[in-house]
Design a protein around this motif. Sequence first.
Motif, PDB file in Angstrom:
ATOM      1  N   UNK A 300       0.489  -1.404  -0.284  1.00 55.40           N
ATOM      2  CA  UNK A 300      -0.053   0.192  -0.212  1.00 55.40           C
ATOM      3  C   UNK A 300       0.808   1.061  -0.377  1.00 55.40           C
ATOM      4  N   UNK A 301       1.968   1.149   0.970  1.00 53.98           N
ATOM      5  CA  UNK A 301       2.826   2.592   0.865  1.00 53.98           C
ATOM      6  C   UNK A 301       3.427   2.408   0.131  1.00 53.98           C
ATOM      7  N   UNK A 302       3.810   1.991  -0.877  1.00 56.31           N
ATOM      8  CA  UNK A 302       4.387   2.176  -2.938  1.00 56.31           C
ATOM      9  C   UNK A 302       4.133   2.707  -3.531  1.00 56.31           C
ATOM     10  N   UNK A 303       2.639   1.799  -3.607  1.00 58.87           N
ATOM     11  CA  UNK A 303       2.129   1.923  -4.484  1.00 58.87           C
ATOM     12  C   UNK A 303       0.504   3.588  -5.075  1.00 58.87           C
ATOM     13  N   UNK A 398       8.152   9.999   8.337  1.00 57.61           N
ATOM     14  CA  UNK A 398       7.932  10.589   6.797  1.00 57.61           C
ATOM     15  C   UNK A 398       9.132  10.634   6.286  1.00 57.61           C
ATOM     16  N   UNK A 399      10.247  10.525   6.388  1.00 57.99           N
ATOM     17  CA  UNK A 399      11.787  11.130   5.988  1.00 57.99           C
ATOM     18  C   UNK A 399      12.608  10.615   5.856  1.00 57.99           C
ATOM     19  N   UNK A 400      12.025   8.970   6.382  1.00 57.45           N
ATOM     20  CA  UNK A 400      13.635   8.450   6.663  1.00 57.45           C
ATOM     21  C   UNK A 400      13.363   6.581   5.699  1.00 57.45           C
ATOM     22  N   UNK A 401      11.664   6.864   5.554  1.00 57.75           N
ATOM     23  CA  UNK A 401      11.778   5.889   4.683  1.00 57.75           C
ATOM     24  C   UNK A 401      11.711   5.681   3.238  1.00 57.75           C
ATOM     25  N   UNK A 402      11.103   6.719   2.526  1.00 54.74           N
ATOM     26  CA  UNK A 402      11.157   6.947   0.967  1.00 54.74           C
ATOM     27  C   UNK A 402      13.077   6.182   0.443  1.00 54.74           C
ATOM     28  N   UNK A 405      12.828   2.521   0.953  1.00 56.91           N
ATOM     29  CA  UNK A 405      12.218   1.294   0.951  1.00 56.91           C
ATOM     30  C   UNK A 405      11.932   1.968  -1.013  1.00 56.91           C
ATOM     31  N   UNK A 406      13.010   3.073  -1.598  1.00 51.01           N
ATOM     32  CA  UNK A 406      13.072   3.417  -2.705  1.00 51.01           C
ATOM     33  C   UNK A 406      11.638   4.185  -3.754  1.00 51.01           C
ATOM     34  N   UNK A 484      23.879  11.849  -2.659  1.00 58.07           N
ATOM     35  CA  UNK A 484      23.157   9.899  -1.643  1.00 58.07           C
ATOM     36  C   UNK A 484      21.616  10.116  -2.079  1.00 58.07           C
ATOM     37  N   UNK A 485      20.545   8.880  -1.760  1.00 63.72           N
ATOM     38  CA  UNK A 485      19.450   9.113  -2.234  1.00 63.72           C
ATOM     39  C   UNK A 485      18.310   9.509  -1.426  1.00 63.72           C
ATOM     40  N   UNK A 486      19.017   9.901   0.770  1.00 56.99           N
ATOM     41  CA  UNK A 486      17.687  10.422   1.181  1.00 56.99           C
ATOM     42  C   UNK A 486      18.546  12.265   1.202  1.00 56.99           C
TER      43      UNK A 486
END
Length: 583
Positions: A300-303, A398-402, A405-406, A484-486
Amino acid sequence: APSSSQPAPQPPDTMAPAVVVAAAGDVGRAFASEAMRELLPVRGIASLTSGGPAAGLRGHQAQADSAGTPSATPAFLSGFALAAGASSAAAVSALLRRSRRPRRCRAQPLPIVSRAGLLDGFMGGGGSVVEVPSYLAAPPEWEELAKRLDELTPTEEQEGIEATLAGRGRLRADMSKTRLFEATDESKVRVHLYRDSASWCPYCEKVQLALEEKQVPYKISKINMNCYGDKPFDFLAKNPMGLLPVAEFDGRMVTDSNSILDEIEARFPDKKRLVPPGQEAEVAQLLRLERELFGAWFSWLRSPGSDARNRMAFIEVLEEVERRLGVHADGPFFLGAEVSMPECHFASFLERMAASLAYFKGFQMRQNLKFPNLEAWFKALEARDSYKGLAGDFYTHAHDLPPQVGGCAFNGEHKDYQEAIDGASWRLPLPVDESATPLEPLLLNTAAESEAARREAARKLISNRKGVVPFCLRGAGRGGFPQVSAPLSDPRASPSGDAQVKAAVDEALRGVASHLLQGGGAAILPEAVGPSAFARHEDVEVCLKYFQDRVGVPRDMSFPAARQLRAHIGSYLEATIAVSTSA
């Protein structure tokens, strides 16, 4: 700053001006060219601004996307990447369109009385003349602030800090390097845990929670995750894959969080059993349920599509979790009164589910009347030092997850939650004696708790000032390469080398620290802004905002302290804008 009980002094009708000259460098030259276009009929002045990129100015406009898709990173993060390639002239022109005032810095008075003199000042790397209101005064120096903090810190609080640093007492993710529990000294430590530096990793958290609950002595080494930095060579020599967490048991390396948990349980049977005898089958069922919940959440989170179907699938599994939490009537945990292995597996992910689904999907898990057992479980965990010292807040997750997890996808129902989590409440005065909210479940805000939280935030600023000041200066510096990606991490960034900007930011941070110690939680008034911070207020605003957005929980401090620090920075920024606008 005056105390909250004193009336706010009004600026005098006539301010005695102090003359201040704008800084040299790209910004000074660019503004000079703009000013000279108005003073002199000269063409070709734009060549003065052909220096390197003014990345710090572009930082608030650049777009950042951690996974290369529009849904991967919240639009909120778009202001934090420092882009490269645009000329300093374009950056400064954009600044001038927003504000016709030049960038400013504090300097010795320099009278400018003629067109020629003004031109000489510009060509020599000088700038424009501004007036500093005479009622502005510099805050105390760091040494004085440290002395005030010592005087204000209760003995019991200081003893608790010393116990934590010594490996005993309460767990603090930002301070604890060794955990001894009842061990006499570090020679008794048999476990070496390698976990992520930023306290973002849920798998690291579940291992550390198990060690805390069993009270197995261990020491901690912090290692960067790939999304925000490089790993040291000595760690890669031991663990070529570089994955986290890793635990070393009497010299033997074990990777994978589940294997580490099994090893902890097997090697220390004399400690608290996380899998009680006779309940192995029930524990196995619960761990399978945890993976099922994880899968439904992750989908759900990524879709970005099929939102209703994904939502329903997640809620169905969550309802089963709610049911299982009600099986044992003797306590709020999965197996009843005691924390056990299921808590170690569920806690870090349910914590992140609550934050991320509110932020990206507008789904409220905390204080949801449909899930009373889940809320009771959360509250029971949050009352334990073993968990409280490891838990992050909604903003951090909320900002460390993206980047981990891509990417995460918004669904259009998220906006009110996103705005609230992203700092709508970071203003003074903060409410006191209010209950924890669905978005701030770690809130501790009685008058005494708020005062302690302000001391903790001030202590962090004062004790780490040599690192915090250059960190803030990244906001006015250049972004690192490769990125970096973050988006909120930039370990290769170069802070601004402008000494006057550094002095202004240092003064602003001292102002924040001083108000944390003595402001009583009241809003910061414009006259509390220092003269250097006023003179370079645009740089200060960029740098303090850069810092405010990167205060992490629990990496930097507890949530109550982070809440106070973010709000005090926000109040200082409001005061800076107010005094610069009225001047």
